[in-house]
Design a protein around this motif. Structure first.
Motif, short mmCIF file in Angstrom:
data_model
loop_
_atom_site.label_atom_id
_atom_site.label_comp_id
_atom_site.label_asym_id
_atom_site.label_seq_id
_atom_site.Cartn_x
_atom_site.Cartn_y
_atom_site.Cartn_z
N GLY A 120 43.76 47.19 34.82
CA GLY A 120 43.64 47.85 33.54
C GLY A 120 43.63 46.88 32.37
N LEU A 121 43.09 45.68 32.61
CA LEU A 121 43.00 44.68 31.55
C LEU A 121 41.75 44.93 30.72
N SER A 122 41.82 44.59 29.46
CA SER A 122 40.69 44.82 28.57
C SER A 122 39.57 43.81 28.76
N SER A 123 39.90 42.64 29.28
CA SER A 123 38.88 41.60 29.46
C SER A 123 39.28 40.66 30.58
N LYS A 124 38.28 40.20 31.34
CA LYS A 124 38.60 39.23 32.41
C LYS A 124 39.00 37.88 31.84
N ARG A 125 38.78 37.69 30.54
CA ARG A 125 39.26 36.46 29.91
C ARG A 125 40.78 36.37 29.95
N LEU A 126 41.45 37.51 30.06
CA LEU A 126 42.91 37.49 30.21
C LEU A 126 43.31 36.82 31.52
N ILE A 127 42.50 37.01 32.56
CA ILE A 127 42.77 36.34 33.83
C ILE A 127 42.54 34.85 33.67
N SER A 128 41.41 34.49 33.08
CA SER A 128 41.08 33.07 32.87
C SER A 128 42.09 32.38 31.97
N TYR A 129 42.70 33.11 31.06
CA TYR A 129 43.71 32.53 30.18
C TYR A 129 44.95 32.12 30.99
N GLU A 185 52.31 38.11 36.63
CA GLU A 185 52.75 38.93 37.77
C GLU A 185 51.86 40.17 37.92
N GLN A 186 51.47 40.78 36.80
CA GLN A 186 50.57 41.93 36.84
C GLN A 186 49.23 41.54 37.47
N ILE A 187 48.71 40.40 37.09
CA ILE A 187 47.42 39.94 37.63
C ILE A 187 47.54 39.61 39.11
N VAL A 188 48.62 38.94 39.49
CA VAL A 188 48.83 38.61 40.91
C VAL A 188 48.94 39.88 41.74
N GLN A 189 49.71 40.86 41.27
CA GLN A 189 49.85 42.11 42.03
C GLN A 189 48.52 42.84 42.15
N ALA A 190 47.75 42.87 41.08
CA ALA A 190 46.43 43.51 41.13
C ALA A 190 45.52 42.77 42.11
N THR A 191 45.60 41.45 42.13
CA THR A 191 44.79 40.65 43.05
C THR A 191 45.16 40.95 44.50
N ILE A 192 46.45 41.08 44.79
CA ILE A 192 46.90 41.44 46.14
C ILE A 192 46.27 42.77 46.55
N GLU A 193 46.33 43.76 45.67
CA GLU A 193 45.81 45.09 46.00
C GLU A 193 44.30 45.08 46.16
N VAL A 194 43.60 44.34 45.32
CA VAL A 194 42.13 44.27 45.43
C VAL A 194 41.74 43.54 46.72
N LEU A 195 42.41 42.43 47.03
CA LEU A 195 42.12 41.72 48.28
C LEU A 195 42.29 42.64 49.48
N ALA A 196 43.38 43.40 49.50
CA ALA A 196 43.65 44.30 50.63
C ALA A 196 42.62 45.42 50.73
N GLU A 197 42.15 45.90 49.58
CA GLU A 197 41.19 47.02 49.56
C GLU A 197 39.74 46.57 49.75
N ARG A 198 39.35 45.50 49.08
CA ARG A 198 37.94 45.12 49.01
C ARG A 198 37.58 43.85 49.77
N GLY A 199 38.58 43.13 50.24
CA GLY A 199 38.30 41.88 50.94
C GLY A 199 38.09 40.72 49.99
N TYR A 200 37.92 39.55 50.56
CA TYR A 200 37.82 38.32 49.77
C TYR A 200 36.61 38.33 48.85
N THR A 201 35.44 38.66 49.38
CA THR A 201 34.23 38.60 48.56
C THR A 201 34.22 39.67 47.47
N GLY A 202 34.92 40.78 47.69
CA GLY A 202 34.99 41.83 46.68
C GLY A 202 36.06 41.59 45.63
#
Length: 196
Positions: free
Chosen positions: A47-56, A19-36
């Protein structure tokens, strides 16, 4: 003495992280757009220590974006459904569907911008979610026809027309169009289009 907090079990912790990752993704999409919206950007925003947490938690970016769309659809349904159920007959339910949908869009611009970015960039939506929403709306039109409140028309086509109209108006709502004015105009338009 304060009780020691009970740690969340693994399933709850996993769900909370997703849920934390999904919410962060929503906010980044709204701020930076799809490519960003990269895993690096999401990681930094969450505020994740590694993008591997997303891939996990997500096998691919498409899976993550599908969860974003599913969350927004779930939130919209949670807002709209009780209002629609409480409305009277099919004409009142149709008006309530339109008003509550427009209200949700106006009240949740970050979520709507995120979904627009996904839709505009042809990322996949959750399997069947669009068909299910259209089927439910078409069933409302069918109920209205059976009750004699609506004229004879193709219920699926009318459902598609209403969804496309609301989706188009969403951009204007995000640009500042008055939600009440927009909702009432759409209610009038689709009342005239459907009434006997």
């Amino acid at each position: 003495m304060m009780p020691t907090p009970v740690p969340l079990d693994r399933a709850h912790a996993t769900q909370a992280r997703r849920e934390q990752i999904v919410q962060a993704t929503i906010e980044v999409l709204a701020e930076r757009g799809y490519t960003g919206t990269t895993f690096d950007a999401i990681c930094g925003h969450a505020g994740l220590s590694s993008k591997r947490l997303i891939s996990y938690h997500f096998a691919s970016k498409d899976e993550l974006l599908a969860d974003v769309v599913a969350k927004v659809l779930t939130d919209a349904a949670a807002y709209m459904h009780p209002r629609i159920v409480a409305a009277g007959g099919p004409r009142e339910k149709l008006a309530t569907y339109i008003r509550s949908n427009v209200e949700f869009i106006a009240a949740n611009p970050v979520q709507i911008r995120a979904v627009q970015q996904i839709a505009f960039n042809s990322a996949p939506a959750p399997d069947g979610s669009d068909d299910m929403a259209l089927a439910l709306l078409a069933e409302l039109f069918e109920q209205g026809r059976r009750a004699g409140e609506f004229r004879d028309f193709d219920a699926r086509l009318m459902a598609m027309s209403l969804r496309a109209t609301i989706d188009t108006v969403a951009a204007r709502l995000l640009a500042g169009l008055d939600a009440t004015v927009a909702a009432e105009e759409l209610v009038t338009t689709f009342d005239l289009a459907t009434r006997r």
